[in-house]
Design an enzyme around this catalytic site. Sequence first.
Site, PDB file in Angstrom:
ATOM      1  N   ASP A  52       0.815  -1.208   0.000  1.00  0.00           N
ATOM      2  CA  ASP A  52       0.000   0.000   0.000  1.00  0.00           C
ATOM      3  C   ASP A  52       0.851   1.261   0.000  1.00  0.00           C
ATOM      4  O   ASP A  52       2.063   1.218   0.250  1.00  0.00           O
ATOM      5  CB  ASP A  52      -0.912   0.016   1.237  1.00  0.00           C
ATOM      6  CG  ASP A  52      -1.898  -1.130   1.254  1.00  0.00           C
ATOM      7  OD1 ASP A  52      -2.315  -1.566   0.159  1.00  0.00           O
ATOM      8  OD2 ASP A  52      -2.256  -1.597   2.352  1.00  0.00           O
ATOM      9  N   TYR A 110       6.666 -10.164   6.701  1.00  0.00           N
ATOM     10  CA  TYR A 110       6.598  -8.730   6.962  1.00  0.00           C
ATOM     11  C   TYR A 110       7.123  -8.419   8.359  1.00  0.00           C
ATOM     12  O   TYR A 110       7.063  -9.261   9.267  1.00  0.00           O
ATOM     13  CB  TYR A 110       5.156  -8.226   6.879  1.00  0.00           C
ATOM     14  CG  TYR A 110       4.634  -8.045   5.473  1.00  0.00           C
ATOM     15  CD1 TYR A 110       4.744  -6.818   4.825  1.00  0.00           C
ATOM     16  CD2 TYR A 110       4.018  -9.097   4.793  1.00  0.00           C
ATOM     17  CE1 TYR A 110       4.256  -6.640   3.536  1.00  0.00           C
ATOM     18  CE2 TYR A 110       3.527  -8.931   3.501  1.00  0.00           C
ATOM     19  CZ  TYR A 110       3.653  -7.698   2.889  1.00  0.00           C
ATOM     20  OH  TYR A 110       3.170  -7.515   1.609  1.00  0.00           O
TER      21      TYR A 110
END
Length: 244
Positions: A52, A110
Amino acid sequence: MPRYLLRIQYDGSEFFGWQRQNKGDTVQGTIEKGFSTILQEHIEIHGSGRTDSGVHAEHQAAHFDCETDITGKKWLHRINSILPASIAVDSITQVPDGFHSRFDALYRQYRYQITLQPRPLLRNQSWYVFEPFDYNLLQKCLDMIYGIHSFENFAKATPELNHMRCEILKANYETPFSSQIHIHIRANRFLRHMVRFLVGSMVQVSTGKLELEQFKTMLDTPDTPQKTITAPAKGLILESVVYK
């Protein structure tokens, strides 16, 4: 036509995410423009996944096809010399023609970075949480998400998804420096906003704003919609994409 795998790192602060779009600069679009310029042909790259707006990467992966042999160090130098300082291509490797950077990934990992006191040098790479923080509750949340779960309450649904089940292969945290927390989550697949929803809810539990049992209910009853908190994009970093 030969296929090449790129390993890429970037600071996402100044980009509208990874995926190419018309409204602003993106990481994918910027790299495509760079390679199209130096190769003098239209280049379209395919990433291992989207990040994003504001999200960073230490180890993004992408592939593309071209006739030119671009495996030498001079090509790394050429592409990095025209890319902005916020993007770097770390390596270029030739891969089999059928390889796909998204569908062939075994897992992705992540890292989410939190600071418990103001850190000016990390202002674009971490979430500053000023409330008292319970590390024990954070660990309990991380223990709960191991294994296979359906993450309807921790992701944004998209039409192309057949299901929202993911297998969490690793979930832990470390404190590399005083008042800093790094949360690591590894999975076979990730859904849109999944890590940010999970971390946001875990922080709510760890700061006493959400009961641990409520977090468990959100995880165990995906068919019952629950309100979640989204952690800021700037603290999220794609750490690695791993292939066979």
